[in-house]
Write a protein that holds these residues in place. Sequence first.
Motif, PDB file in Angstrom:
ATOM      1  N   PHE A   1       0.833  -1.197   0.000  1.00 31.77           N
ATOM      2  CA  PHE A   1       0.000   0.000   0.000  1.00 31.77           C
ATOM      3  C   PHE A   1       0.872   1.254   0.000  1.00 31.77           C
ATOM      4  CE2 PHE A   1      -2.026   3.356   2.565  1.00 31.77           C
ATOM      5  CZ  PHE A   1      -3.186   3.572   1.830  1.00 31.77           C
ATOM      6  N   ASN A   2       0.506   2.217  -0.855  1.00 31.18           N
ATOM      7  CA  ASN A   2       1.254   3.472  -0.953  1.00 31.18           C
ATOM      8  C   ASN A   2       0.321   4.658  -0.796  1.00 31.18           C
ATOM      9  OD1 ASN A   2       2.070   5.801  -3.125  1.00 31.18           O
ATOM     10  ND2 ASN A   2       3.870   5.038  -2.037  1.00 31.18           N
ATOM     11  N   ILE A   3       0.800   5.689  -0.112  1.00 30.09           N
ATOM     12  CA  ILE A   3       0.021   6.919   0.031  1.00 30.09           C
ATOM     13  C   ILE A   3       0.974   8.108  -0.012  1.00 30.09           C
ATOM     14  CG2 ILE A   3       0.113   6.816   2.575  1.00 30.09           C
ATOM     15  CD1 ILE A   3      -2.724   8.072   2.547  1.00 30.09           C
ATOM     16  N   PHE A   4       0.566   9.174  -0.696  1.00 31.40           N
ATOM     17  CA  PHE A   4       1.324  10.420  -0.621  1.00 31.40           C
ATOM     18  C   PHE A   4       0.369  11.594  -0.488  1.00 31.40           C
ATOM     19  CE2 PHE A   4       1.142  10.284  -5.398  1.00 31.40           C
ATOM     20  CZ  PHE A   4       0.600  11.537  -5.637  1.00 31.40           C
ATOM     21  N   ALA A   5       0.904  12.675   0.064  1.00 26.36           N
ATOM     22  CA  ALA A   5       0.151  13.918   0.229  1.00 26.36           C
ATOM     23  C   ALA A   5       0.966  15.035  -0.401  1.00 26.36           C
ATOM     24  CB  ALA A   5      -0.122  14.206   1.699  1.00 26.36           C
ATOM     25  N   ALA A   6       0.407  15.693  -1.410  1.00 24.03           N
ATOM     26  CA  ALA A   6       1.109  16.758  -2.121  1.00 24.03           C
ATOM     27  C   ALA A   6       0.564  18.115  -1.684  1.00 24.03           C
ATOM     28  CB  ALA A   6       0.957  16.592  -3.628  1.00 24.03           C
ATOM     29  N   TYR A   7       1.436  18.939  -1.120  1.00 24.04           N
ATOM     30  CA  TYR A   7       1.086  20.312  -0.773  1.00 24.04           C
ATOM     31  C   TYR A   7       1.013  21.138  -2.048  1.00 24.04           C
ATOM     32  CZ  TYR A   7       1.894  25.148   0.680  1.00 24.04           C
ATOM     33  OH  TYR A   7       1.815  26.511   0.829  1.00 24.04           O
ATOM     34  N   LEU A   8      -0.128  21.810  -2.268  1.00 25.11           N
ATOM     35  CA  LEU A   8      -0.345  22.547  -3.505  1.00 25.11           C
ATOM     36  C   LEU A   8       0.194  23.956  -3.377  1.00 25.11           C
ATOM     37  CD1 LEU A   8      -3.966  21.285  -4.214  1.00 25.11           C
ATOM     38  CD2 LEU A   8      -1.819  20.440  -5.169  1.00 25.11           C
ATOM     39  N   ILE A   9       1.158  24.253  -4.216  1.00 25.43           N
ATOM     40  CA  ILE A   9       1.812  25.559  -4.207  1.00 25.43           C
ATOM     41  C   ILE A   9       1.132  26.468  -5.220  1.00 25.43           C
ATOM     42  CG2 ILE A   9       3.993  26.749  -4.667  1.00 25.43           C
ATOM     43  CD1 ILE A   9       5.411  24.179  -3.744  1.00 25.43           C
ATOM     44  N   ASP A  10       0.832  27.692  -4.794  1.00 26.76           N
ATOM     45  CA  ASP A  10       0.188  28.662  -5.681  1.00 26.76           C
ATOM     46  C   ASP A  10       1.184  29.097  -6.745  1.00 26.76           C
ATOM     47  OD1 ASP A  10      -1.148  30.708  -6.917  1.00 26.76           O
ATOM     48  OD2 ASP A  10      -1.755  31.722  -5.076  1.00 26.76           O
ATOM     49  N   THR A  11       0.927  28.700  -7.994  1.00 24.85           N
ATOM     50  CA  THR A  11       1.834  29.034  -9.092  1.00 24.85           C
ATOM     51  C   THR A  11       1.538  30.402  -9.709  1.00 24.85           C
ATOM     52  OG1 THR A  11       0.421  27.987 -10.748  1.00 24.85           O
ATOM     53  CG2 THR A  11       2.046  26.586  -9.632  1.00 24.85           C
ATOM     54  N   GLY A  12       0.416  31.014  -9.320  1.00 23.07           N
ATOM     55  CA  GLY A  12       0.020  32.264  -9.936  1.00 23.07           C
ATOM     56  C   GLY A  12      -0.726  32.087 -11.234  1.00 23.07           C
ATOM     57  N   ASN A  13      -0.849  30.835 -11.680  1.00 26.06           N
ATOM     58  CA  ASN A  13      -1.563  30.525 -12.916  1.00 26.06           C
ATOM     59  C   ASN A  13      -2.525  29.381 -12.618  1.00 26.06           C
ATOM     60  OD1 ASN A  13      -2.482  29.702 -15.421  1.00 26.06           O
ATOM     61  ND2 ASN A  13      -0.464  29.680 -16.390  1.00 26.06           N
ATOM     62  N   PRO A  14      -3.837  29.609 -12.658  1.00 24.01           N
ATOM     63  CA  PRO A  14      -4.793  28.538 -12.317  1.00 24.01           C
ATOM     64  C   PRO A  14      -4.668  27.297 -13.190  1.00 24.01           C
ATOM     65  CG  PRO A  14      -5.897  30.664 -12.416  1.00 24.01           C
ATOM     66  CD  PRO A  14      -4.514  30.881 -12.962  1.00 24.01           C
TER      67      PRO A  14
ATOM     68  N   PRO B   1       5.233  14.385   1.296  1.00 25.16           N
ATOM     69  CA  PRO B   1       5.767  13.088   1.709  1.00 25.16           C
ATOM     70  C   PRO B   1       4.974  11.921   1.148  1.00 25.16           C
ATOM     71  CG  PRO B   1       4.401  13.998   3.449  1.00 25.16           C
ATOM     72  CD  PRO B   1       4.445  15.042   2.360  1.00 25.16           C
ATOM     73  N   GLN B   2       5.626  10.772   1.091  1.00 26.73           N
ATOM     74  CA  GLN B   2       4.936   9.538   0.725  1.00 26.73           C
ATOM     75  C   GLN B   2       5.384   8.414   1.659  1.00 26.73           C
ATOM     76  OE1 GLN B   2       5.531   7.246  -2.790  1.00 26.73           O
ATOM     77  NE2 GLN B   2       7.659   7.862  -3.061  1.00 26.73           N
ATOM     78  N   LEU B   3       4.520   7.403   1.791  1.00 27.11           N
ATOM     79  CA  LEU B   3       4.780   6.266   2.663  1.00 27.11           C
ATOM     80  C   LEU B   3       4.292   5.001   1.978  1.00 27.11           C
ATOM     81  CD1 LEU B   3       5.585   5.252   5.605  1.00 27.11           C
ATOM     82  CD2 LEU B   3       3.133   5.448   6.118  1.00 27.11           C
ATOM     83  N   THR B   4       5.095   3.940   2.049  1.00 26.61           N
ATOM     84  CA  THR B   4       4.692   2.634   1.548  1.00 26.61           C
ATOM     85  C   THR B   4       4.718   1.636   2.694  1.00 26.61           C
ATOM     86  OG1 THR B   4       5.514   3.052  -0.697  1.00 26.61           O
ATOM     87  CG2 THR B   4       5.238   0.759  -0.055  1.00 26.61           C
ATOM     88  N   ALA B   5       3.615   0.899   2.862  1.00 27.95           N
ATOM     89  CA  ALA B   5       3.478  -0.085   3.934  1.00 27.95           C
ATOM     90  C   ALA B   5       3.545  -1.491   3.358  1.00 27.95           C
ATOM     91  CB  ALA B   5       2.152   0.114   4.668  1.00 27.95           C
ATOM     92  N   PRO B   6       4.189  -2.433   4.059  1.00 30.61           N
ATOM     93  CA  PRO B   6       4.349  -3.809   3.554  1.00 30.61           C
ATOM     94  C   PRO B   6       3.083  -4.638   3.769  1.00 30.61           C
ATOM     95  CG  PRO B   6       5.436  -3.595   5.680  1.00 30.61           C
ATOM     96  CD  PRO B   6       4.915  -2.219   5.325  1.00 30.61           C
TER      97      PRO B   6
END
Length: 247
Positions: free
Chosen positions: A87-100, A108-113
Amino acid sequence: MHAAGGLAADNSAAQANNPLANMTALNFQNYYIGEVTESDEYANQFWVRFAKPVSVGETNWIMRASLPVNTYPTSPTGGHETGIGDFNIFAAYLIDTGNPAVSFGVGPQLTAPTATEDELGSEKWSAGLANVLFNASSPVFQYGYLLTWQESFAGEDARQDVNVAAFQPFAFYQLGGGTYLRAAPIWVYNFENDSYSVPLGIGAGQVIKKGKTVYNLFVEPQFSVADDGPGYPDWQVFLGFNMQFLN
């Protein structure tokens, strides 16, 4: 948040493949691997993926969880094991690029056995980073990448440590009417044994918007152009059925 925002009727096709879209998504994806490197055997990976936008205080994130059902050969000459993989999970923080139209996330991401058989997983806990870019500035051509890296920090001592990077460039060309051409191979490098896999391919997809759901079906044959080491695809067919649920 300047990720994808809600999908309008005229940009559903352009945004349907955005992994950072500001909406809940459920994906069913399958890799049929016709031949595994250093073996004459086939393999298969079926993935269930769930993504959801999450707000934490003033910050916006996309969380994506993935669970595979793997079928892999137990020897170069025959026999297969099928079961749940890691099982894999990641969380991406969304950075405001100034362009929608341009989405950028890192986190970070984590993989569980969680593999049900030894051959279907690493038997290691691994952690690392994920970075995603998606550029939909053009309604005709969209592109971006998913870059991940992870290293094991716990688990079965007898198994090989994990230290793997994967880079998935992707490009989508809209033909009109929701039909599009696509390329989204995954290039892998294993720092533990210097093995690697570099496939390329091109496929086609169809986006259909019904009410508040965007359906995305696609097929993409892929072929290895460079590889070294066992267990990688010589050739494979990537199939997908993705759903995005509008707010």
